[in-house]
Enzyme design. Sequence first.
Site, PDB file in Angstrom:
ATOM      1  N   HIS A 112       0.823  -1.206   0.000  1.00 39.35           N
ATOM      2  CA  HIS A 112       0.000   0.000   0.000  1.00 39.35           C
ATOM      3  C   HIS A 112       0.854   1.252   0.000  1.00 39.35           C
ATOM      4  O   HIS A 112       2.041   1.208   0.338  1.00 39.35           O
ATOM      5  CB  HIS A 112      -0.885   0.003   1.245  1.00 39.35           C
TER       6      HIS A 112
ATOM      7  N   HIS B 121       5.372   6.360  -0.960  1.00 39.16           N
ATOM      8  CA  HIS B 121       6.171   5.142  -1.158  1.00 39.16           C
ATOM      9  C   HIS B 121       5.369   3.880  -0.858  1.00 39.16           C
ATOM     10  O   HIS B 121       4.320   3.941  -0.214  1.00 39.16           O
ATOM     11  CB  HIS B 121       7.402   5.178  -0.241  1.00 39.16           C
TER      12      HIS B 121
END
Lengths: 173, 173
Positions: free
Chosen positions: A34, A116
């Site tokens: 995620h 990220h």
Amino acid sequence: MKYGIVIFPSKKLQDYANSFRKRYDPHIALIPPHVTLVNPFELPDEMVKEFIQKLHQVAASIKPFSLEVYKVKTFHPAVNKIYLAIKKTDEILDLHRKLNTDILANNEKTESFVPHITIGQKLSNREHSDIVGQLTMMEVSHSEIVDRFHLLYQLENDQWTTYETFHLGKECQ
Amino acid sequence: MKYGIVIFPSKKLQDYANSFRKRYDPHIALIPPHVTLVNPFELPDEMVKEFIQKLHQVAASIKPFSLEVYKVKTFHPAVNKIYLAIKKTDEILDLHRKLNTDILANNEKTESFVPHITIGQKLSNREHSDIVGQLTMMEVSHSEIVDRFHLLYQLENDQWTTYETFHLGKECQ
């Protein structure tokens, strides 16, 4: 309850991230790969309904956007966390700002937001230095369209469950 | 891609289920505690959009309903799977039928649907018989309102990611 807000990228990108996570990320069992938009935060039960309304408004106000992974990087020496770095586009920064500053008014500065996907963490200095050179040298180039984000809550065993989906650029559905 | 449709019950019920799963269910790392409404099925990419439209229509056609856990049971001798048994109410059967028979036209008979939350599986006969007596004797009584279900897809490592939420009794959101 403790909530978090994330983007789940495409299956293709999640599979790619998991090919590293299975070796280097002990959190693989707690949540699929995620992009964290809002770090874990407490929200009293009586505020959840109104909060969700606001999230739908934010989602409606931002069009689907391109998410571009361009490199493997590390947060070392701050922390031994290796990640797929995502380009800081206006759209993802806008989404981060609306969620963190406008709605939650928390202390997460969008200027310091590093979008990220974590692929390695909780690594010893030895493990980190063994693998970081190899991973950060890899050519990584992938882009895809993000059209949704998710509100999750955390269980007592630290596992995350999805509570609701929010569609970018749509008033509903 | 391989999809599945589930209800994630309340955090309270998920925490309760995980208190057993952490010992007895190796699938705990793949998905949070859930009630399976549609078993894993393949859906070609080009059919997903229309399928999701239909799921929204089904969701809108069913009001939020009460989910009642009343006992611990086992699927033994068919399979060594221990579960929290859920009362077969008209609403959950209706939801199951609309998803499986009406939309997917698969072979899942609603007459044979046993709504449940798995708390132990992949147990040897020895392990199963060691724990099943103790667990099935427990008094279990819990009810809560279900107001949503989720469409998930499966990653290459067998982990499940939520794709979308569907709200019962609502045309949208």
